[in-house]
Scaffold this motif. Sequence first.
Motif, PDB file in Angstrom:
ATOM      1  N   ILE A  71       6.201   4.389  12.521  1.00  0.00           N
ATOM      2  CA  ILE A  71       6.637   2.931  12.879  1.00  0.00           C
ATOM      3  C   ILE A  71       5.758   2.070  12.081  1.00  0.00           C
ATOM      4  O   ILE A  71       6.036   1.261  11.708  1.00  0.00           O
ATOM      5  CB  ILE A  71       6.887   2.761  14.283  1.00  0.00           C
ATOM      6  N   TRP A  72       4.391   2.328  12.453  1.00  0.00           N
ATOM      7  CA  TRP A  72       3.234   1.547  11.914  1.00  0.00           C
ATOM      8  C   TRP A  72       2.321   2.641  10.856  1.00  0.00           C
ATOM      9  O   TRP A  72       1.109   2.635  11.364  1.00  0.00           O
ATOM     10  CB  TRP A  72       2.622   0.863  12.975  1.00  0.00           C
ATOM     11  N   PRO A  73       2.627   2.981   9.811  1.00  0.00           N
ATOM     12  CA  PRO A  73       2.159   3.712   8.802  1.00  0.00           C
ATOM     13  C   PRO A  73       0.750   3.084   8.586  1.00  0.00           C
ATOM     14  O   PRO A  73      -0.366   3.654   8.230  1.00  0.00           O
ATOM     15  CB  PRO A  73       2.793   4.068   7.699  1.00  0.00           C
ATOM     16  N   GLU A  74       0.683   1.568   8.536  1.00  0.00           N
ATOM     17  CA  GLU A  74      -0.626   1.007   8.186  1.00  0.00           C
ATOM     18  C   GLU A  74      -1.716   1.679   9.277  1.00  0.00           C
ATOM     19  O   GLU A  74      -2.789   1.578   8.883  1.00  0.00           O
ATOM     20  CB  GLU A  74      -0.647  -0.523   8.148  1.00  0.00           C
ATOM     21  N   PHE A  75      -1.457   1.720  10.589  1.00  0.00           N
ATOM     22  CA  PHE A  75      -2.529   2.433  11.080  1.00  0.00           C
ATOM     23  C   PHE A  75      -3.097   3.634  10.949  1.00  0.00           C
ATOM     24  O   PHE A  75      -4.161   4.012  10.922  1.00  0.00           O
ATOM     25  CB  PHE A  75      -1.940   2.361  12.852  1.00  0.00           C
ATOM     26  N   GLU A  76      -2.133   4.752  10.450  1.00  0.00           N
ATOM     27  CA  GLU A  76      -2.571   5.892   9.706  1.00  0.00           C
ATOM     28  C   GLU A  76      -3.434   5.813   8.597  1.00  0.00           C
ATOM     29  O   GLU A  76      -4.520   6.262   8.411  1.00  0.00           O
ATOM     30  CB  GLU A  76      -1.407   6.783   9.447  1.00  0.00           C
ATOM     31  N   GLU A  77      -2.874   4.750   7.680  1.00  0.00           N
ATOM     32  CA  GLU A  77      -3.824   4.600   6.550  1.00  0.00           C
ATOM     33  C   GLU A  77      -5.340   4.052   6.973  1.00  0.00           C
ATOM     34  O   GLU A  77      -6.175   4.330   6.168  1.00  0.00           O
ATOM     35  CB  GLU A  77      -3.117   3.258   5.586  1.00  0.00           C
ATOM     36  N   ALA A  78      -5.272   3.081   7.891  1.00  0.00           N
ATOM     37  CA  ALA A  78      -6.477   2.393   8.289  1.00  0.00           C
ATOM     38  C   ALA A  78      -7.463   3.627   8.845  1.00  0.00           C
ATOM     39  O   ALA A  78      -8.535   3.456   8.874  1.00  0.00           O
ATOM     40  CB  ALA A  78      -6.361   1.245   9.399  1.00  0.00           C
ATOM     41  N   LYS A  79      -6.808   4.657   9.642  1.00  0.00           N
ATOM     42  CA  LYS A  79      -7.579   5.673  10.175  1.00  0.00           C
ATOM     43  C   LYS A  79      -8.307   6.466   9.026  1.00  0.00           C
ATOM     44  O   LYS A  79      -9.375   6.784   9.273  1.00  0.00           O
ATOM     45  CB  LYS A  79      -6.759   6.574  11.171  1.00  0.00           C
TER      46      LYS A  79
END
Length: 99
Positions: free
Chosen positions: A69-77
């Motif tokens: 849903i929020w792939p930007e969090f995975e990218e940020a991680k």
Amino acid sequence: MNAIDKAIQIVGGKSSLARAIGVTPQMVSQWTRAEKPKPIPVTRCVAIERATGGAVSRKDLRPNDWHLIWPEFEEAKNQDASDDAQPPVGTSSRKAKKK
């Protein structure tokens, strides 16, 4: 304690959480049922995160699919992890100065 129960406790009860995120107390109760709880809608996860001051995150509320849903969090991680990378042992992160 699961994430929604933690949010309810932080905000001060089901009615308080409901008011804070713009739903009815009955809707919040449906998310907390022991048998067959309704999933928390994606559109309410951010509101709950904000209402709890980040103490309950959308990742906590949607542990099985937050990364979809929020792939930007995975990218940020992943970016944070690469920022923490250290140079291999025996090497320096600085280039040697020429004399």
